[in-house]
Design an enzyme around this catalytic site. Structure first.
Site, short mmCIF file in Angstrom:
data_model
loop_
_atom_site.label_atom_id
_atom_site.label_comp_id
_atom_site.label_asym_id
_atom_site.label_seq_id
_atom_site.Cartn_x
_atom_site.Cartn_y
_atom_site.Cartn_z
N HIS A 28 109.59 6.25 121.22
CA HIS A 28 110.04 5.22 120.27
C HIS A 28 110.56 5.91 119.02
CE1 HIS A 28 106.38 5.91 118.00
NE2 HIS A 28 105.60 5.43 118.96
N HIS A 74 108.63 8.85 117.29
CA HIS A 74 108.78 10.19 117.89
C HIS A 74 110.12 10.79 117.48
CE1 HIS A 74 106.25 8.01 121.06
NE2 HIS A 74 105.42 8.83 120.45
N CYS A 100 87.71 9.47 123.01
CA CYS A 100 88.75 8.44 123.13
C CYS A 100 89.91 9.03 123.93
CB CYS A 100 89.25 7.98 121.77
SG CYS A 100 90.75 6.95 121.92
N CYS A 152 93.36 8.89 122.12
CA CYS A 152 93.57 9.99 121.15
C CYS A 152 93.38 11.34 121.83
CB CYS A 152 92.55 9.93 120.02
SG CYS A 152 92.55 8.45 119.03
N CYS A 165 87.61 2.72 119.63
CA CYS A 165 88.21 3.69 118.71
C CYS A 165 88.99 2.91 117.65
CB CYS A 165 89.14 4.59 119.52
SG CYS A 165 90.38 5.41 118.54
N HIS A 215 92.91 3.18 118.47
CA HIS A 215 93.49 2.53 119.65
C HIS A 215 92.91 1.15 119.96
CE1 HIS A 215 95.10 6.55 120.34
NE2 HIS A 215 96.05 5.91 120.98
N LYS A 233 101.24 1.26 111.64
CA LYS A 233 101.91 2.36 112.33
C LYS A 233 102.55 1.81 113.60
CE LYS A 233 101.02 6.75 114.63
NZ LYS A 233 100.20 7.15 115.75
N LYS A 290 103.55 2.18 120.69
CA LYS A 290 103.75 1.53 121.98
C LYS A 290 102.51 0.75 122.37
CE LYS A 290 107.71 2.15 123.85
NZ LYS A 290 108.45 1.21 124.64
N1 MSP Z 1 100.66 15.26 122.34
C1 MSP Z 1 100.17 15.12 121.02
C2 MSP Z 1 100.68 16.25 120.15
C3 MSP Z 1 100.34 17.61 120.63
S1 MSP Z 1 101.05 18.85 119.65
C4 MSP Z 1 100.31 20.24 120.12
C5 MSP Z 1 100.62 13.79 120.43
N2 MSP Z 1 101.65 13.22 121.02
S2 MSP Z 1 102.26 11.80 120.63
O1 MSP Z 1 103.35 11.61 121.54
O2 MSP Z 1 101.25 10.81 120.61
O3 MSP Z 1 102.77 11.89 119.17
C6 MSP Z 1 103.68 12.86 118.78
C7 MSP Z 1 104.09 12.72 117.35
O4 MSP Z 1 104.71 11.46 117.12
C8 MSP Z 1 102.94 12.83 116.36
O5 MSP Z 1 103.31 13.73 115.33
C9 MSP Z 1 102.82 11.44 115.81
O6 MSP Z 1 102.39 11.46 114.49
C10 MSP Z 1 104.26 10.97 115.89
N3 MSP Z 1 104.34 9.54 115.81
C11 MSP Z 1 103.86 8.62 116.69
N4 MSP Z 1 104.04 7.38 116.16
C12 MSP Z 1 104.64 7.49 114.95
C13 MSP Z 1 105.09 6.59 113.99
N5 MSP Z 1 104.96 5.29 114.11
N6 MSP Z 1 105.71 7.11 112.89
C14 MSP Z 1 105.92 8.44 112.73
N7 MSP Z 1 105.49 9.33 113.61
C15 MSP Z 1 104.81 8.86 114.70
O7 MSP Z 1 100.04 13.35 119.46
#
Ligand code: MSP
Length: 529
Positions: free
Chosen positions: A21, A24, A130, A133, A156, A159, A306, A309
């Site tokens: 999304h 990311h 969790c 997380c 959690c 989540h 925040k 998904k």
């Molecule tokens: N797989 C772990 C990271 C491992 S790094 C060694 C993870 N993955 S994630 O797909 O859940 O998230 C990846 C990144 O996307 C994180 O930095 C997270 O903060 C960011 N974001 C997820 N949702 C977000 C928003 N709504 N806004 C900004 N960044 C967001 O965590």
């Protein structure tokens, strides 16, 4: 930074349980803007991104979809995560997957070293976990729900899903040994964790004391096997964090590793603790340097929360790029939100900024100036006459903007860099309104003045193309095709960004090319949301 320095920047690696999304995509764009800026500064730049594919979360998603975790990961990488990089125009130098053999091999080397050096022991973990997380939890990370599907259960706080209660024989990493060394690191290098809000939170956390970390699981097998005990797989975060060094040759190609490490690491603030506490402790245990910096950026919020998904508020990046284009996506998120703070996304704000800043502010400026050179000089850049105070003011604004933007990028203040560059857009728009070139064109005696004014405006556009190219690569490439390339200045991406403010680079007498429309008008009916 001096030109030629090494600049290694990494994004977190993304879970493949679901499709990307805009949250990311936000991290990806920020890393890409910084990488492009450094590349254009002559630095030895490397941008790494990738996917995090092991652990229970992926395993369960695969099972729920009647497939194997490997097949699921392959599908999501091919169909969603690699295409994302195209959608938002990311120029990454590498893409690592934690199921890559190169990663698994180097993780094994790392683990064996820590085990041999006494940093890993066997014990029993009893506590909460969790899966959303992928994190061991303390009681105060949880809450009891009163209503809904999980009424009466411990869930959690992030989540809102029930947690697992674990009682397992695990291997532990002696993280508690590193408390003082971490505190010393934070003290000696105040920039190590940024921004301040994230730094303070981490400092408080570590000051309370660190426990050893359970780093293996034995109740499922989707992970990297512990080298000395194959009934266990490695804890997914321990595995994932190592990607930053396995991708650059740790344990295999020492020259490459020395050339790149340490990295600037961009992470969402929710995962700053993993990166600023566990990760440097792991590196210290292996005798390696900690990252250069861990920067915890803010969240994209939808309805004040925040965007995620799991809460069904995720917006696919293509929903925005299909209508507004990739440059508008990049520009909007990088300029409208202070990097390091949370920011609310709204379609109204995006549309308004697209229209006022990109289409009217920048796009119109470029098309008007080029149209006037075509009309009054048959498309040949005129030679300037004597500069007036107004012209010199433009030159000084350009010079200051380039310097200020570069200084802002060095502190990762991307929004400040764009604001600095935008002073050129505003200055040139004001300049043209005051100079009225269309009036100057009417009389022979003001023709020389017209040349100076149009040279000044065209040369200002040249600086804008170079300075904005890391942020809006497509629009600036079009502008360059009309301006810089036909003038023999070479490729846009070869223009040294720190020299962008030096006046007089566009040769008078060069013929302009045609300018494709930069930011076409978008009808309100085309906008989603
Ligand atoms: N797989 C772990 C990271 C491992 S790094 C060694 C993870 N993955 S994630 O797909 O859940 O998230 C990846 C990144 O996307 C994180 O930095 C997270 O903060 C960011 N974001 C997820 N949702 C977000 C928003 N709504 N806004 C900004 N960044 C967001 O965590």
């Amino acid at each position: 930074m001096a030109a030629g320095d090494s600049f290694y920047i990494a994004t977190p690696i993304f879970y493949v349980n679901d499709v990307p999304h805009i949250g990311h995509a936000y991290t990806e764009v920020a890393a890409d803007v910084l990488a492009r800026w450094h590349r254009q500064s002559g630095d030895d730049t490397w941008l790494l991104t990738g996917t995090d594919e092991h652990g229970q979360k992926i395993l369960r998603t695969a099972v729920a979809n009647d497939t194997t975790p490997q097949q699921w990961a392959d599908k999501l990488v091919e169909e969603a995560w690699l295409p994302l990089l195209n959608t938002i125009n990311i120029q990454n130098d590498d893409f690592i997957r934690t199921t890559d053999k190169r990663h698994e091999d180097a993780v094994t080397i790392f683990l064996q070293k820590l085990y041999d050096d006494g940093f890993i022991y066997s014990g029993e973990y009893e506590g909460y976990y969790c899966v959303g997380c992928e994190e061991y939890k303390q009681l105060d990370d949880l809450m009891e729900t009163e209503t809904g599907d999980y009424a009466g259960q411990l869930v959690c706080k992030i989540h809102s899903r029930p947690i697992e209660v674990l009682k397992e024989k695990n291997y532990f990493f002696r993280m508690s040994d590193f408390q003082q060394r971490l505190l010393d690191l934070y003290e000696e290098r105040p920039d190590f964790i940024q921004p301040e809000s994230v730094r303070n939170e981490i400092l408080q956390f570590v000051k309370q004391g660190l426990s050893d970390l359970s780093i293996s699981r034995s109740s499922f097998d989707w992970g990297i096997k512990i080298p000395w005990d194959d009934s266990h797989v490695l804890y997914v975060w321990f595995d994932a964090l190592l990607n930053y060094i396995t991708a650059i040759g740790y344990g295999v190609d020492d020259d490459e590793f020395q050339r790149r490490w340490p990295a600037t690491q961009l992470v969402g603030k929710d995962i700053a603790r993993f990166h600023a506490v566990i990760w440097p402790a792991m590196l210290m245990a292996a005798g390696l340097q900690p990252p250069k910096q861990v920067f915890g950026h803010g969240w994209l919020l939808v309805g004040g929360e925040k965007m995620s998904k799991s809460k069904l508020t995720g917006i696919a990046p293509s929903q925005i790029t299909d209508t507004f284009g990739v440059d508008a996506f990049r520009y909007y998120f990088m300029s409208a939100i202070n990097f390091g703070q949370d920011g609310s996304f709204s379609w109204e704000d995006l549309s308004a900024r697209y229209q006022s800043e990109l289409a009217n502010g920048f796009g119109n400026l470029a098309s008007r100036v080029i149209a006037m050179v075509n009309r009054y000089y048959d498309g040949v850049v005129p030679a300037p006459g004597e500069y007036s105070a107004d012209d010199l003011k433009v030159q000084s604004v350009v010079k200051a903007a380039a310097e200020n933007a570069d200084a802002a990028i060095q502190t990762l203040a991307i929004h400040d860099a764009i604001a600095a560059i935008w002073t050129i857009v505003d200055e040139l728009n004001g300049y043209i309104t005051i100079q009225e070139p269309w009036v100057l064109a009417k009389k022979d005696e003001t023709r020389e003045r017209l040349s100076t004014v149009l040279y000044t405006a065209t040369e200002g556009l040249r600086s804008l193309a170079v300075l904005l190219s890391p942020v809006i690569p497509e629009a600036t490439a079009k502008l360059w095709n009309a301006l810089g390339a036909p003038a023999g200045l070479g490729d846009l991406t070869d223009q040294v960004i720190v020299d962008a403010g030096h006046w007089g680079q566009l040769p008078a007498g060069s013929r302009l090319g045609t300018l494709e429309p930069l930011f076409p008008r978008i009808e309100p009916s085309e906008v989603a949301g």
